[in-house]
Design an enzyme around this catalytic site. Structure first.
Site, PDB file in Angstrom:
ATOM      1  N   LYS A   1      89.741  47.446  54.945  1.00 17.22           N
ATOM      2  CA  LYS A   1      88.941  46.226  54.764  1.00 17.22           C
ATOM      3  C   LYS A   1      88.527  46.081  53.293  1.00 17.22           C
ATOM      4  O   LYS A   1      88.548  44.999  52.724  1.00 17.22           O
ATOM      5  CB  LYS A   1      87.714  46.246  55.675  1.00 17.22           C
ATOM      6  CG  LYS A   1      88.038  46.142  57.155  1.00 17.22           C
ATOM      7  CD  LYS A   1      88.836  44.896  57.485  1.00 17.22           C
ATOM      8  CE  LYS A   1      89.133  44.745  58.958  1.00 17.22           C
ATOM      9  NZ  LYS A   1      89.970  43.573  59.262  1.00 17.22           N
TER      10      LYS A   1
ATOM     11  N   SER B   1      84.362  43.616  57.201  1.00 18.31           N
ATOM     12  CA  SER B   1      83.480  44.416  58.054  1.00 18.31           C
ATOM     13  C   SER B   1      82.354  45.053  57.252  1.00 18.31           C
ATOM     14  O   SER B   1      82.532  45.369  56.078  1.00 18.31           O
ATOM     15  CB  SER B   1      84.313  45.522  58.724  1.00 18.31           C
ATOM     16  OG  SER B   1      83.472  46.521  59.274  1.00 18.31           O
TER      17      SER B   1
ATOM     18  N   TYR C   1      90.181  52.809  58.396  1.00 21.54           N
ATOM     19  CA  TYR C   1      89.967  51.408  58.835  1.00 21.54           C
ATOM     20  C   TYR C   1      89.075  50.694  57.820  1.00 21.54           C
ATOM     21  O   TYR C   1      89.432  49.628  57.323  1.00 21.54           O
ATOM     22  CB  TYR C   1      89.310  51.374  60.222  1.00 21.54           C
ATOM     23  CG  TYR C   1      88.693  50.036  60.533  1.00 21.54           C
ATOM     24  CD1 TYR C   1      87.333  49.806  60.337  1.00 21.54           C
ATOM     25  CD2 TYR C   1      89.476  48.971  60.977  1.00 21.54           C
ATOM     26  CE1 TYR C   1      86.767  48.568  60.578  1.00 21.54           C
ATOM     27  CE2 TYR C   1      88.925  47.730  61.233  1.00 21.54           C
ATOM     28  CZ  TYR C   1      87.560  47.539  61.035  1.00 21.54           C
ATOM     29  OH  TYR C   1      87.007  46.309  61.268  1.00 21.54           O
TER      30      TYR C   1
HETATM   31  C1  WQD Z   1      77.457  51.429  67.844  1.00 17.72           C
HETATM   32  C2  WQD Z   1      76.423  52.521  68.046  1.00 17.72           C
HETATM   33  C3  WQD Z   1      77.374  54.708  68.150  1.00 17.72           C
HETATM   34  C4  WQD Z   1      79.571  54.218  71.875  1.00 17.72           C
HETATM   35  C5  WQD Z   1      82.035  49.203  65.080  1.00 17.72           C
HETATM   36  C6  WQD Z   1      83.300  49.265  64.345  1.00 17.72           C
HETATM   37  C7  WQD Z   1      83.120  48.663  62.982  1.00 17.72           C
HETATM   38  C8  WQD Z   1      82.574  47.271  63.103  1.00 17.72           C
HETATM   39  C9  WQD Z   1      81.299  47.272  63.905  1.00 17.72           C
HETATM   40  C10 WQD Z   1      84.389  45.701  63.034  1.00 17.72           C
HETATM   41  C11 WQD Z   1      76.708  53.750  67.200  1.00 17.72           C
HETATM   42  C12 WQD Z   1      76.720  54.342  69.470  1.00 17.72           C
HETATM   43  C13 WQD Z   1      78.781  53.989  70.759  1.00 17.72           C
HETATM   44  C14 WQD Z   1      79.109  55.106  72.875  1.00 17.72           C
HETATM   45  C15 WQD Z   1      77.109  55.475  71.617  1.00 17.72           C
HETATM   46  N1  WQD Z   1      83.520  46.432  63.725  1.00 17.72           N
HETATM   47  N2  WQD Z   1      77.577  54.607  70.638  1.00 17.72           N
HETATM   48  N3  WQD Z   1      77.890  55.708  72.705  1.00 17.72           N
HETATM   49  O1  WQD Z   1      80.692  52.285  65.220  1.00 17.72           O
HETATM   50  O2  WQD Z   1      78.748  50.717  64.673  1.00 17.72           O
HETATM   51  O3  WQD Z   1      81.058  49.949  64.429  1.00 17.72           O
HETATM   52  O4  WQD Z   1      81.592  47.874  65.178  1.00 17.72           O
HETATM   53  O5  WQD Z   1      84.467  45.476  61.914  1.00 17.72           O
HETATM   54  O6  WQD Z   1      84.353  48.646  62.337  1.00 17.72           O
HETATM   55  O7  WQD Z   1      83.646  50.598  64.256  1.00 17.72           O
HETATM   56  O8  WQD Z   1      80.132  50.343  66.732  1.00 17.72           O
HETATM   57  O9  WQD Z   1      79.842  50.106  69.158  1.00 17.72           O
HETATM   58  O10 WQD Z   1      81.196  52.071  68.295  1.00 17.72           O
HETATM   59  O11 WQD Z   1      78.733  52.051  67.963  1.00 17.72           O
HETATM   60  O12 WQD Z   1      76.009  56.024  71.494  1.00 17.72           O
HETATM   61  O13 WQD Z   1      79.797  55.380  73.925  1.00 17.72           O
HETATM   62  O14 WQD Z   1      76.492  52.960  69.408  1.00 17.72           O
HETATM   63  O15 WQD Z   1      77.106  56.067  67.833  1.00 17.72           O
HETATM   64  O16 WQD Z   1      75.476  54.292  66.788  1.00 17.72           O
HETATM   65  P1  WQD Z   1      80.105  50.939  65.235  1.00 17.72           P
HETATM   66  P2  WQD Z   1      80.054  51.150  68.112  1.00 17.72           P
END
Ligand code: WQD
Length: 341
Positions: free
Chosen positions: A154, A125, A150
């Site tokens: 990785k 990741s 998490y």
């Molecule tokens: C994306 C953006 C949030 C939800 C995840 C996994 C990581 C990797 C990639 C596997 C961020 C914003 C989110 C919401 C929002 N996966 N958001 N409102 O955190 O970048 O990473 O995917 O390996 O391990 O954690 O993804 O989709 O949670 O967030 O504003 O209700 O959307 O703050 O900026 P993230 P995400």
């Protein structure tokens, strides 16, 4: 050639099984159904247009893991997705994450050694980079301290594989694919992302809000130092990500490289803000999304996106879907799932 896909009933795993079968591989799924349901095997077989074998197993249990491997010791490769994957949940349950994610990996590599299965593709990741300021990230970008247990599992997984693969006695050859943000669904709309409970990730929350399953999307912060203040990520279509696994397997089997362990970023190289994702969704769905600006989410970083040149050159892989393709396919999947027209 038989490939064992651990966690193959999950979001990325199921899409990868479909691409493997379409590339001529025989795929066998090992999964504990902790983040999916048994129904998925029928959907996967339908999309793959071929019956796919599914073995229900908790791979963090060494005896159970060895038993299923003994039933499929003719496999020549493993694609290892099976892991708990929620960043916020890992902060609340660190021990469970280390026990499950590292324990399962060690049981898998142990069985691979026992049955002389040579090739492993490991689901890593972009979280291994932590809050790096070196953007776009290259595979050589230093791994900072991870923001969550998490992400740490990785990093540890990669270190374990790098060391296991370089031991003289080891027959193991492995590749770690560092995913960015997989979103979207298979063009058929039959498989897609179906988080259990309230979605933690952005895209399913958007589509469930549009479907009326959720009240309103909260945008976590608009005061980051980015194009519009909202956080930037490298979103990649899940089918593009799935194809990268097939390319990684083909590359290892070609024995072009003498390296025993290699790492590849799998992202599009384009950063998109949360607002840009919302605008894309509204453009492709024709709907107005109900959202509000909320405070930042703990553990989030402002921006991360990939320098994908190494992966393009070595694996001969390039993302072919753009952000509108991703949001359009995510909405098609949600509508099919909820029987909306
Ligand atoms: C994306 C953006 C949030 C939800 C995840 C996994 C990581 C990797 C990639 C596997 C961020 C914003 C989110 C919401 C929002 N996966 N958001 N409102 O955190 O970048 O990473 O995917 O390996 O391990 O954690 O993804 O989709 O949670 O967030 O504003 O209700 O959307 O703050 O900026 P993230 P995400």
């Amino acid at each position: 050639m038989k490939v064992i896909v651990t966690g193959g009933m999950g979001y990325i795993g199921s899409h990868t099984v479909v691409e493997l079968v379409q590339a001529g591989y025989e795929a066998v799924i090992f999964d504990d159904l902790s983040n999916s349901n048994a129904e998925m095997i029928h959907k996967i077989s339908q999309v793959a247009n071929q019956k796919v074998v599914f073995e229900e197993v908790d791979l963090s249990n060494s005896n159970a893991c060895d038993l299923v491997f003994s039933n499929h010791q003719d496999a020549e490769a493993v694609i290892h997705f099976a892991a708990f994957k929620s960043v916020p949940e890992s902060v609340n349950k660190p021990n469970e994450y280390y026990r499950n994610n590292i324990g399962a990996l060690l049981n898998v590599t142990n069985s691979m050694d026992k049955y002389a299965i040579p090739y492993l593709v490991f689901s890593s990741s972009c979280t291994v980079y932590g809050d790096t300021k070196e953007l776009p990230v290259k595979e050589s970008t230093p791994m900072l301290s991870p923001n969550s247990p998490y992400g740490h599992t990785k990093q540890l997984g990669e270190c374990i594989l790098k060391n296991l693969s370089s031991l003289k006695a080891s027959k193991l050859k492995s590749i770690a694919l560092r995913y960015f943000n997989p979103i979207g669904a298979h063009p058929s709309g039959i498989i897609g992302e179906l988080p259990i409970g309230v979605p933690g990730n952005l895209m399913p929350f958007i589509t469930q809000t549009a479907a009326g399953v959720r009240e309103q999307l909260s945008v976590y912060g608009d005061d980051y130092d980015t194009i519009d203040g909202t956080a930037v990520r490298d979103y990649i279509h899940v089918s593009d990500l799935a194809v990268a696994h097939v390319k990684a397997l083909d590359y290892m089997r070609s024995e072009k490289s003498k390296e025993r362990f290699e790492v590849f970023n799998v992202g599009t190289g384009n950063g998109s803000s949360v607002m840009e994702v919302i605008q894309s969704f509204e453009r492709t769905s024709g709907l107005k999304l109900n959202y509000k600006i909320a405070s930042r989410r703990e553990g989030d970083i402002a921006a991360i996106y990939a320098n994908g040149r190494h992966t393009m050159e070595i694996l001969d892989w390039q993302a072919k879907y753009n952000l509108d393709d991703m949001t359009r396919s995510a909405w098609e999947w949600e509508k099919k799932l909820r029987k909306l027209n």
